[in-house]
Write an enzyme that holds these catalytic residues in place. Structure first.
Site, PDB file in Angstrom:
ATOM      1  N   ASP A 165       1.103  -1.243   0.044  1.00 26.45           N
ATOM      2  CA  ASP A 165       0.060   0.095   0.283  1.00 26.45           C
ATOM      3  C   ASP A 165       0.615   1.464  -0.143  1.00 26.45           C
ATOM      4  O   ASP A 165       1.719   1.280   0.478  1.00 26.45           O
ATOM      5  CB  ASP A 165      -1.068  -0.033   0.849  1.00 26.45           C
ATOM      6  CG  ASP A 165      -2.551   0.888   0.899  1.00 26.45           C
ATOM      7  OD1 ASP A 165      -2.270   1.331   0.847  1.00 26.45           O
ATOM      8  OD2 ASP A 165      -1.698   1.783   2.664  1.00 26.45           O
ATOM      9  N   HIS A 200      -7.592   9.424   4.136  1.00 26.97           N
ATOM     10  CA  HIS A 200      -7.430   8.601   4.948  1.00 26.97           C
ATOM     11  C   HIS A 200      -7.634   8.514   6.955  1.00 26.97           C
ATOM     12  O   HIS A 200      -7.264   9.845   7.159  1.00 26.97           O
ATOM     13  CB  HIS A 200      -5.742   8.675   5.147  1.00 26.97           C
ATOM     14  CG  HIS A 200      -5.193   7.233   3.512  1.00 26.97           C
ATOM     15  ND1 HIS A 200      -3.562   7.872   3.081  1.00 26.97           N
ATOM     16  CD2 HIS A 200      -5.628   6.955   3.460  1.00 26.97           C
ATOM     17  CE1 HIS A 200      -3.865   7.123   2.335  1.00 26.97           C
ATOM     18  NE2 HIS A 200      -4.583   6.470   2.336  1.00 26.97           N
ATOM     19  N   ASP A 237       2.617   4.323  -6.052  1.00 26.60           N
ATOM     20  CA  ASP A 237       2.282   5.637  -5.247  1.00 26.60           C
ATOM     21  C   ASP A 237       3.553   6.922  -5.408  1.00 26.60           C
ATOM     22  O   ASP A 237       4.037   7.693  -4.416  1.00 26.60           O
ATOM     23  CB  ASP A 237       2.246   5.783  -3.008  1.00 26.60           C
ATOM     24  CG  ASP A 237       1.210   7.885  -3.260  1.00 26.60           C
ATOM     25  OD1 ASP A 237       1.178   8.401  -4.431  1.00 26.60           O
ATOM     26  OD2 ASP A 237       1.250   7.251  -2.089  1.00 26.60           O
TER      27      ASP A 237
END
Ligand code: 13P
Length: 288
Positions: free
Chosen positions: A85, A178, A106
């Site tokens: 992630d 988040h 990312d």
């Protein structure tokens, strides 16, 4: 069953108009709870591992070895992807080497040209190894394990540039955050999601920040092409509340209530309940 790339399960989800949950794991209890629930409900599942959680579990190799062994020992038959992630460029290579079946690069904090160059390189590497690759454009607001995002929404043209590289899935900032959403959160930007969908065609899209998004917004996002939804904080809050209750009720003081397997049991059960609730909303139950 061996770990699988997330490609097939997410293309099926996109076509079937449901979403597969990515549940972030922190330790053995987390991984066990998510796997048990997925198997019980016959749902495909993605185990998410942030770089911070990987470090906490002593490294990505430990995580991959543990999850692979659990799938075997627990006789898991549903498709399971083990996914990095919000990976850094270096973290992606570490996870590929450790045996993950899916990674997220990312590059959203890089200038778009650099994001494109690095993503392009990883597309080739993942293709050769049969891994799925998630890329990101625009940032997710808030903070997760040290990854801080300002929450700027993605530019649909930039999304197209990244989708054209043939990544497997695309995460795009659409006002999602988040962690817990503030009371004055204006909601997801469905106008931007629709514009991204129009530019990226049948690319399965990812919705980060799954904690606390109301069900109607989740369903609308799925109808607009979201096929993967990430949940992290909500499992942590459920674990916290159940563990707090156990201690506050003094159950750890009775008999062998201090035994870690007893002490962690209510929290572990709470994670399972949260995962179940999310799978019901996402529509992935029975889709394995
Ligand atoms: P939440 O912690 O808000 O559920 O977000 C999870 C996430 O997006 C993981 O990348």
């Amino acid at each position: 069953m061996a770990l699988v790339s997330a490609k097939e399960m997410l293309e099926k989800a996109r076509d079937g108009k449901y979403a597969v949950g990515q549940f972030n794991i922190n330790n053995l209890e987390w991984a066990k709870s998510v796997l048990q629930t997925a198997e019980e409900l016959k749902s495909p599942v993605i185990l998410g591992v942030s770089e911070g959680a990987g470090k906490y579990m002593t490294g990505f190799k430990t995580v991959a070895a543990m999850v692979k062994a659990m799938i075997d020992e627990m006789h898991i038959t549903v498709p399971v992807a083990l996914h990095l992630d919000h990976g850094t460029y270096e973290g992606c290579y570490k996870c590929i080497e450790a045996g993950f079946s899916s990674i997220m690069f990312d590059g959203s904090h890089f200038p778009i040209e650099e994001n494109i160059a690095k993503t392009k390189e990883l597309v080739e590497v993942c293709k050769k190894k049969g891994l799925s690759l998630e890329a990101e454009v625009g940032s997710i607001g808030g903070e997760e394990d040290g990854v801080v995002g300002l929450g700027e929404c993605a530019d649909p043209d930039e999304c197209k540039k990244i989708a054209d590289l043939k990544v497997t899935i695309l995460a795009a900032g659409i006002g999602n955050i988040h962690g817990k959403y503030p009371a004055n959160w204006p909601g997801l930007r469905f106008d931007i999601l629709a514009a991204i969908k129009a530019k990226t065609g049948d690319m399965p899209l990812v919705l980060h920040g799954g904690t606390g998004i109301p069900t109607d917004m989740i369903k609308k996002a799925i109808s607009l092409g979201v096929a993967k939804i990430n949940v992290n904080t909500e499992c942590q809050l459920a674990f916290q509340a159940a563990t707090r209750k156990y201690i506050e009720e003094g159950k750890d003081l009775v008999g062998k209530g201090f035994d870690p397997r007893k002490l962690l049991a209510p929290g572990t059960e709470a994670i399972k309940n949260t995962v179940k609730e999310k799978m019901e909303i996402f529509g992935s139950i029975g889709k394995a």
